[in-house]
Design a protein around this motif. Structure first.
Motif, mmCIF file in Angstrom:
data_model
loop_
_atom_site.group_PDB
_atom_site.id
_atom_site.type_symbol
_atom_site.label_atom_id
_atom_site.label_comp_id
_atom_site.label_asym_id
_atom_site.label_seq_id
_atom_site.Cartn_x
_atom_site.Cartn_y
_atom_site.Cartn_z
ATOM 1 N N THR A 118 107.675 -16.772 -5.892
ATOM 2 C CA THR A 118 106.671 -17.326 -6.802
ATOM 3 C C THR A 118 106.424 -16.396 -7.989
ATOM 4 O O THR A 118 106.230 -16.877 -9.115
ATOM 5 C CB THR A 118 105.351 -17.573 -6.057
ATOM 6 O OG1 THR A 118 104.958 -16.380 -5.372
ATOM 7 C CG2 THR A 118 105.494 -18.692 -5.048
ATOM 8 N N ARG A 120 108.606 -14.279 -9.325
ATOM 9 C CA ARG A 120 109.778 -14.376 -10.202
ATOM 10 C C ARG A 120 109.756 -15.667 -11.004
ATOM 11 O O ARG A 120 110.030 -15.672 -12.214
ATOM 12 C CB ARG A 120 111.050 -14.294 -9.360
ATOM 13 C CG ARG A 120 112.284 -13.943 -10.193
ATOM 14 C CD ARG A 120 113.517 -13.980 -9.342
ATOM 15 N NE ARG A 120 114.044 -15.338 -9.265
ATOM 16 C CZ ARG A 120 115.069 -15.691 -8.507
ATOM 17 N NH1 ARG A 120 115.656 -14.813 -7.738
ATOM 18 N NH2 ARG A 120 115.509 -16.934 -8.509
ATOM 19 N N ALA A 121 109.420 -16.783 -10.337
ATOM 20 C CA ALA A 121 109.354 -18.061 -11.051
ATOM 21 C C ALA A 121 108.265 -18.042 -12.118
ATOM 22 O O ALA A 121 108.460 -18.557 -13.228
ATOM 23 C CB ALA A 121 109.101 -19.193 -10.054
ATOM 24 N N GLU A 124 109.439 -15.900 -15.061
ATOM 25 C CA GLU A 124 110.512 -16.545 -15.824
ATOM 26 C C GLU A 124 109.996 -17.678 -16.702
ATOM 27 O O GLU A 124 110.660 -18.054 -17.673
ATOM 28 C CB GLU A 124 111.584 -17.067 -14.862
ATOM 29 C CG GLU A 124 112.420 -15.964 -14.234
ATOM 30 C CD GLU A 124 113.410 -16.492 -13.220
ATOM 31 O OE1 GLU A 124 113.289 -17.691 -12.854
ATOM 32 O OE2 GLU A 124 114.285 -15.720 -12.782
ATOM 33 N N GLN A 125 108.826 -18.234 -16.381
ATOM 34 C CA GLN A 125 108.257 -19.317 -17.178
ATOM 35 C C GLN A 125 107.502 -18.810 -18.405
ATOM 36 O O GLN A 125 107.130 -19.606 -19.266
ATOM 37 C CB GLN A 125 107.336 -20.159 -16.311
ATOM 38 C CG GLN A 125 108.079 -21.004 -15.276
ATOM 39 C CD GLN A 125 107.144 -21.789 -14.387
ATOM 40 O OE1 GLN A 125 105.932 -21.719 -14.527
ATOM 41 N NE2 GLN A 125 107.701 -22.545 -13.448
#
Length: 238
Positions: A118, A120-121, A124-125
């Motif tokens: 979560t 990392r996601a 990345e956003q």
């Protein structure tokens, strides 16, 4: 016997609440550790590509796909008296196996993949233009992470923190392998449920199941309503 009768009988008898406090202390401590480690690895992973990052991903996500007992067995090999880290601890006059820190380590290792994914996601956003603008202004990578990336990614990080806490709260297999079942010391709620059923004490098992479900549903409901309120706020601003 009906479920309501079992619950009434269980609550009428005295209950040792130490598994609840041990579970909460373990989950909070493990969540703090996974939050720090998950953010650090996710930030490192975001800036790198290649074979090495694929290896890191595989290692970080391995506890998510392996059975918890296998994770606990590997931890036992590493931290036991004959393990590499266990020998170092013995030289320092300390042991981890069958102690409260073992419950924290087991819960943190099993919950880490959720925090890492979560975080990392969420990172990345974040719009890379904001990060590049901060770098062109002379900000260090630490400053870019703490002052720009994390404030923009914190909703996802918070969601990962809640999920990691819930996973740590429900950890059983790795904890039993590494920490055992020591009353008042390492006996968490899942372990208390298992041994209550083993002893045919369904009333006590029902109490712990109800406590675990209540805590987990409260956390998930809080996460749901918080994300819903955040979505409404973004819609109103738009």
């Amino acid at each position: 016997m009906p479920l309501s009768a079992l619950l009434n009988q269980a609550t009428a008898s005295p209950v040792d609440w130490s598994p609840l406090w041990i579970s909460l202390e373990t989950s909070v401590t493990a969540t703090i550790l996974t939050l720090i480690a998950g953010l650090a690895v996710a930030a490192w992973r975001q800036r790198r590509r290649g074979f090495a990052t694929a290896v890191v991903d595989g290692i970080c996500l391995l506890p998510l796909v392996l059975p918890p007992t296998v994770v606990g067995f590997f931890l036992l090999l590493l931290l036991g008296r004959n393990g590499p880290f266990g020998r170092i601890l013995l030289r320092l006059g300390a042991t981890v196996v069958f102690s409260w820190p073992a419950t924290v380590i087991a819960a943190a290792v099993v919950a880490f993949p959720l925090m890492y994914l979560t975080a990392r996601a969420a990172l990345e956003q974040v719009d890379s233009r904001f990060l590049e603008a901060a770098r062109t202004l002379g900000a260090s990578e630490w400053r870019v992470l703490t002052a720009v990336a994390l404030p923009l990614a914190w909703p996802g990080v918070l969601a990962g923190t809640i999920l990691s806490f819930s996973r740590a709260l429900g950890e059983f297999g790795a904890t039993l392998m590494l920490a055992g079942n020591i009353s008042g010391k390492t006996a968490t709620i899942p372990i208390a449920i298992y041994f209550a059923v083993e002893a045919d004490d369904m009333q006590r098992a029902l109490v712990w199941c109800a406590a675990d479900v209540a805590i987990s549903l409260t956390l998930l409901a809080g996460l749901y309503y918080w994300t819903r309120s955040q979505g409404r706020a973004r819609w109103d601003r738009a």
